[in-house]
Design an enzyme around this catalytic site. Structure first.
Site, PDB file in Angstrom:
ATOM      1  N   LYS A  55       9.647 -16.696  65.265  1.00 11.37           N
ATOM      2  CA  LYS A  55      10.358 -16.673  63.863  1.00 11.37           C
ATOM      3  C   LYS A  55       9.559 -16.716  62.728  1.00 11.37           C
ATOM      4  O   LYS A  55       9.847 -15.973  61.788  1.00 11.37           O
ATOM      5  CB  LYS A  55      11.217 -17.932  63.911  1.00 11.37           C
ATOM      6  N   GLN A  99      15.210 -26.671  65.231  1.00  8.04           N
ATOM      7  CA  GLN A  99      15.333 -26.239  66.813  1.00  8.04           C
ATOM      8  C   GLN A  99      16.126 -27.034  67.414  1.00  8.04           C
ATOM      9  O   GLN A  99      15.687 -28.254  67.597  1.00  8.04           O
ATOM     10  CB  GLN A  99      14.084 -25.845  67.171  1.00  8.04           C
ATOM     11  N   ASP A 122      21.496 -21.431  60.167  1.00 18.46           N
ATOM     12  CA  ASP A 122      21.916 -21.590  61.872  1.00 18.46           C
ATOM     13  C   ASP A 122      23.356 -21.778  61.689  1.00 18.46           C
ATOM     14  O   ASP A 122      24.074 -21.458  62.618  1.00 18.46           O
ATOM     15  CB  ASP A 122      21.564 -22.716  62.239  1.00 18.46           C
TER      16      ASP A 122
HETATM   17  N1  GUE Z   1      18.816 -24.416  65.910  1.00 20.69           N
HETATM   18  C1  GUE Z   1      18.891 -23.610  66.698  1.00 20.69           C
HETATM   19  N2  GUE Z   1      18.807 -22.253  66.585  1.00 20.69           N
HETATM   20  C2  GUE Z   1      18.551 -21.219  67.598  1.00 20.69           C
HETATM   21  O1  GUE Z   1      18.781 -20.064  67.104  1.00 20.69           O
HETATM   22  C3  GUE Z   1      18.210 -21.514  68.576  1.00 20.69           C
HETATM   23  C4  GUE Z   1      17.651 -23.110  68.882  1.00 20.69           C
HETATM   24  N3  GUE Z   1      17.882 -24.000  67.955  1.00 20.69           N
HETATM   25  N4  GUE Z   1      17.138 -23.575  70.011  1.00 20.69           N
HETATM   26  C5  GUE Z   1      16.687 -22.657  70.984  1.00 20.69           C
HETATM   27  C6  GUE Z   1      17.485 -21.098  71.011  1.00 20.69           C
HETATM   28  C7  GUE Z   1      16.897 -20.083  71.642  1.00 20.69           C
HETATM   29  N5  GUE Z   1      16.499 -19.224  70.725  1.00 20.69           N
HETATM   30  C8  GUE Z   1      16.194 -17.830  71.046  1.00 20.69           C
HETATM   31  C9  GUE Z   1      15.814 -16.992  70.022  1.00 20.69           C
HETATM   32  C10 GUE Z   1      14.965 -15.895  70.279  1.00 20.69           C
HETATM   33  C11 GUE Z   1      14.819 -15.578  71.233  1.00 20.69           C
HETATM   34  C12 GUE Z   1      13.944 -14.077  71.728  1.00 20.69           C
HETATM   35  O2  GUE Z   1      13.351 -13.611  70.906  1.00 20.69           O
HETATM   36  N6  GUE Z   1      13.698 -13.755  72.951  1.00 20.69           N
HETATM   37  C13 GUE Z   1      13.306 -12.552  73.362  1.00 20.69           C
HETATM   38  C14 GUE Z   1      11.849 -12.768  73.952  1.00 20.69           C
HETATM   39  C15 GUE Z   1      11.538 -14.078  74.655  1.00 20.69           C
HETATM   40  C16 GUE Z   1      10.224 -14.243  75.348  1.00 20.69           C
HETATM   41  O3  GUE Z   1       9.787 -13.367  75.878  1.00 20.69           O
HETATM   42  O4  GUE Z   1      10.004 -15.256  75.607  1.00 20.69           O
HETATM   43  C17 GUE Z   1      14.006 -11.765  74.103  1.00 20.69           C
HETATM   44  O5  GUE Z   1      15.064 -12.148  74.664  1.00 20.69           O
HETATM   45  O6  GUE Z   1      13.808 -10.366  74.300  1.00 20.69           O
HETATM   46  C18 GUE Z   1      15.112 -16.481  72.552  1.00 20.69           C
HETATM   47  C19 GUE Z   1      15.787 -17.468  72.459  1.00 20.69           C
HETATM   48  C20 GUE Z   1      17.182 -19.520  69.531  1.00 20.69           C
HETATM   49  N7  GUE Z   1      17.848 -20.767  69.588  1.00 20.69           N
END
Ligand code: GUE
Length: 298
Positions: A55, A99, A122
């Protein structure tokens, strides 16, 4: 049946990133406004650290102001609340993301309620959830927005009357996705851990959204042939290869048993490379929206 189309989260999220970058440049040039995002990470969860880093990097790449606040897992509730209040009052910050989940002992609801609804990128605050449920302008959670972009990439605007099943009812994903599908005139079912005969409910779905957080729970024979499957799950599991698994190596998988699902679905989002990338891109988009609204430009 031919192999499902794989919905390309990389390409779609890159497009949003480019749009955000152009919009940020314009806001800077025409209004002296630099959208600012603050991410608050409590504790040391390694998976969370990856997302938080992505992010931060993506928002800077778009030309935005970006700060990350790291607090220890044993931080006092009052100290966390005080940080959120400080960010609420900071004119350089337009988006605040705390988060989740928070470490044990911290009151998530109290923290979310403290975030100014205008900066709640969010979309977790009751004001934004309520506005979304009534079809009013709101900050909408990023994963649901990104999921809808992926869905429309397959189905265009032909969502009216489609049967959509959302598995999961969280305030961050399941509920708001259901609201967006309803707004698009789908017939929406929200299924969850107490749903009776979940496989049969899923088989009704033209659009199946998996947002349960259980690795590979949705089986191929739960999917209606030709359905569009949006896999929101981000689960870290040991490698199937026992040698790699023994080394402690892990990989990401979704809530859908992906390989078998490819033989049945019409289109499906991959993990990684799917909804996760869209979530980050839509977070930047929400921050730009918040900045414009706060500045009175919308
Ligand atoms: N308040 C809050 N808001 C959120 O939006 C929130 C949160 N808490 N807690 C955790 C989860 C998880 N989350 C992700 C965001 C991006 C990827 C992401 O970019 N993933 C990539 C690569 C990940 C990698 O390779 O490790 C993909 O899926 O291709 C994953 C998971 C947002 N979250």
């Amino acid at each position: 049946m031919s192999q499902a189309r794989i919905i390309d989260g990389k390409a779609l999220s890159d497009r949003i990133q480019d749009e955000v970058t152009a919009e940020v440049a314009k806001l800077k040039a025409e209004h002296g406004l630099t959208p600012g995002l603050a991410v608050v990470l409590v504790g040391e969860d390694p998976a969370s650290q990856v997302y938080v880093r992505s992010k931060g990097e993506r928002s800077k790449a778009a030309g935005m102001h970006s700060v990350t606040h790291r607090l220890p897992a044993d931080v006092a509730q009052a100290e966390l609340i005080a940080l959120v209040e400080k960010l609420n009052a900071d004119p350089a910050i337009h988006g605040i993301l705390v988060q989740l989940p928070l470490p044990k002992g911290l009151d998530e609801k109290a923290v979310i309620t403290t975030i100014s609804p205008d900066k709640d990128v969010d979309g977790l605050h009751v004001v934004n959830a309520g506005r979304l449920s009534q079809g009013l302008p709101a900050l909408v959670p990023c994963t649901p927005v990104g999921s809808m972009v992926m869905l429309r990439d397959v189905l265009g605007d032909n969502l009216a009357g489609k049967r959509a099943v959302v598995v999961g009812r969280s305030i961050l994903v399941g509920r708001p996705i259901a609201q967006l599908l309803l707004q698009a005139d789908c017939t929406v079912t929200i299924a969850h851990s107490r749903t009776v005969d979940l496989p049969a409910v899923c088989r009704e779905a033209d659009i199946l959204v998996a947002a349960v957080g259980r690795p590979r729970m949705i089986q191929a024979d739960w999917i209606k042939p030709g359905a569009t499957v949006i896999d929101v799950g981000i689960n870290r599991v040991p490698f199937d290869d026992p040698i790699k698994a023994a080394e402690g190596k892990t990989k990401l998988v979704g809530d859908v048993a992906y390989k078998p699902a490819l033989q049945v679905a019409g289109a499906i989002t991959p993990v990684p490379g799917g909804v996760g990338l869209m979530t980050v891109a839509c977070l930047l988009q929400n921050t730009v929206t918040a900045a414009k609204r706060i500045a009175g430009l919308e």
